[in-house]
Design a protein around this motif. Sequence first.
Motif, short mmCIF file in Angstrom:
data_model
loop_
_atom_site.label_atom_id
_atom_site.label_comp_id
_atom_site.label_asym_id
_atom_site.label_seq_id
_atom_site.Cartn_x
_atom_site.Cartn_y
_atom_site.Cartn_z
N PRO A 64 0.83 -1.22 0.00
CA PRO A 64 0.00 0.00 0.00
C PRO A 64 0.86 1.26 0.00
O PRO A 64 1.94 1.30 0.59
CB PRO A 64 -0.81 -0.12 1.29
N LEU A 65 0.36 2.29 -0.67
CA LEU A 65 1.06 3.56 -0.78
C LEU A 65 0.12 4.68 -0.34
O LEU A 65 -1.02 4.75 -0.80
CB LEU A 65 1.46 3.79 -2.25
N THR A 66 0.61 5.52 0.56
CA THR A 66 -0.11 6.75 0.88
C THR A 66 0.34 7.75 -0.17
O THR A 66 1.53 8.09 -0.22
CB THR A 66 0.24 7.25 2.30
N ARG B 290 -2.69 14.68 -5.57
CA ARG B 290 -4.01 15.31 -5.59
C ARG B 290 -4.02 16.48 -6.59
O ARG B 290 -4.99 16.66 -7.34
CB ARG B 290 -4.38 15.81 -4.19
N ASP C 142 -10.03 10.49 -3.65
CA ASP C 142 -10.01 9.61 -2.48
C ASP C 142 -10.56 8.22 -2.74
O ASP C 142 -10.42 7.34 -1.89
CB ASP C 142 -10.77 10.27 -1.33
N THR D 105 -7.26 3.53 -4.64
CA THR D 105 -6.37 2.78 -3.75
C THR D 105 -5.03 2.67 -4.46
O THR D 105 -4.97 2.23 -5.61
CB THR D 105 -6.94 1.38 -3.45
N TRP D 106 -3.98 3.09 -3.78
CA TRP D 106 -2.64 3.17 -4.37
C TRP D 106 -1.73 2.08 -3.81
O TRP D 106 -1.75 1.79 -2.62
CB TRP D 106 -2.01 4.52 -4.05
N TYR D 107 -0.89 1.53 -4.71
CA TYR D 107 0.14 0.56 -4.33
C TYR D 107 1.43 0.90 -5.04
O TYR D 107 1.42 1.47 -6.13
CB TYR D 107 -0.27 -0.87 -4.73
#
Length: 117
Positions: free
Chosen positions: A26-28, A34, A51, A54-56
């Motif tokens: 997972p990546l924030t 944005r 939002d 979902t990022w990886y």
Amino acid sequence: MMRVSWLMGLLVACGFAAFAPAEAVPLTPPAEYRLWHGSIQECAGLTGRFDRITWYTVPGRSFSCPIGWCGGWFRPPHTIFLAEERLDDMALVQHEILHDLLQEGGHPPIFDICGVR
């Protein structure tokens, strides 16, 4: 014959939709993602919620994907995988965001118009 072609297309599409690199974590997303999301929306004339994505990230400069080697990959409905060494590549990130906005894996002319082919 048409039925077989349709079925093969469906199987390929389902395989693409299920793809996920085993080494993905997972990546924030950084704050600039944005901003990049906003500018690609403006260029493409599309809207979507940042939002919902979902990022990886995947180790390295590229990773094995269903079409060969990729720096990024969009998986419907709202998942984006990015190669770790390319996390600062605005064009790549916007390319994958555009896939999310379009909800498709193809590359219509808007990718060229927005300079993210």
